[in-house]
Design a protein around this motif. Sequence first.
Motif: not given
Length: 292
Positions: A208-213, A216-228
């Motif tokens: 999740a930290q890698k995505l946060f850094d 990128i806030r695309s639908k693919s990142v914000l849809t799964p439960i566990g990252y956002k």
Amino acid sequence: MVIVIVGPTAVGKTKMSVELAKALNGEIINADSTQVYKGLDIATAKITEEEKENIPHYLFDFKEITEDYTVYDYQKDCRKKIEEILKKGKTPILVGGTGLYIKAALYDYQFVDGTCNEQYDNVETSILFSKLLEIDPNTKIHPNNRKRIIRAINFFQETGEIPSSKIKTDNLLYPCQFIGLTCDRDILYERINRRTDIMVEQGLLEEAQKLFDSKIRSKSVLTPIGYKELFPYFEGTYSLEQAIEIIKKNCRKYAKRQYTWFHHQIPVKWFSVNFEDFEKTIQEVLSFCCES
């Protein structure tokens, strides 16, 4: 014959799909909208190479998180894979919890190959619903169902057709067996909570930290439960304990929505999972498949 394995998160669908594939000369097609993306592994509970046990798996881990992958895209890709597997004389096995993907692939639904994908991020849901009522006064969409409201508005802007006038069909394109895995709610919630803890142990925070850094806030990142749910923790808004509890709560809510959808949308034969003797559940499902 196409076999479809559905059910809520954390109920054992992945293991069941592999066991059925081994027994029925099958190959597996992903039916989870979050598992098509590369790099989203732990939070989406994506199957590992070891867990695949040399069974061919398709439509997993093949899109970049910056790409937009629609239900229409999945419909085309999944039907192509089904045909390829059938031509080899093997059994296609769809597994996943995204009901709309499953229905789009297997039923005679027609989607528009369009480019209108406006998300209306800065527009309140009540305003969007008012806009929808102007387009379609007979809409049956709930005023708070933001996703469906946006989808209906985009459909109208792309096609010029009234969304409620779309013809819906329950015609299956293939002979299918719909297998549903279920268990007592308290047991399921306990498994969801435990699985979340295991994901943290496996490196969910780092993923999740890698995505946060990446920002990128695309639908693919914000849809799964566990990252956002972890992003506020990285920002210092929540404690880690608070973020993890929110993940667990959202997973439990999602499981409830999955049950509701599958009970109303497709003809599922439900099997109560014996977690202490999963082999027994496998044999029950296999017996049903062979008898049918």
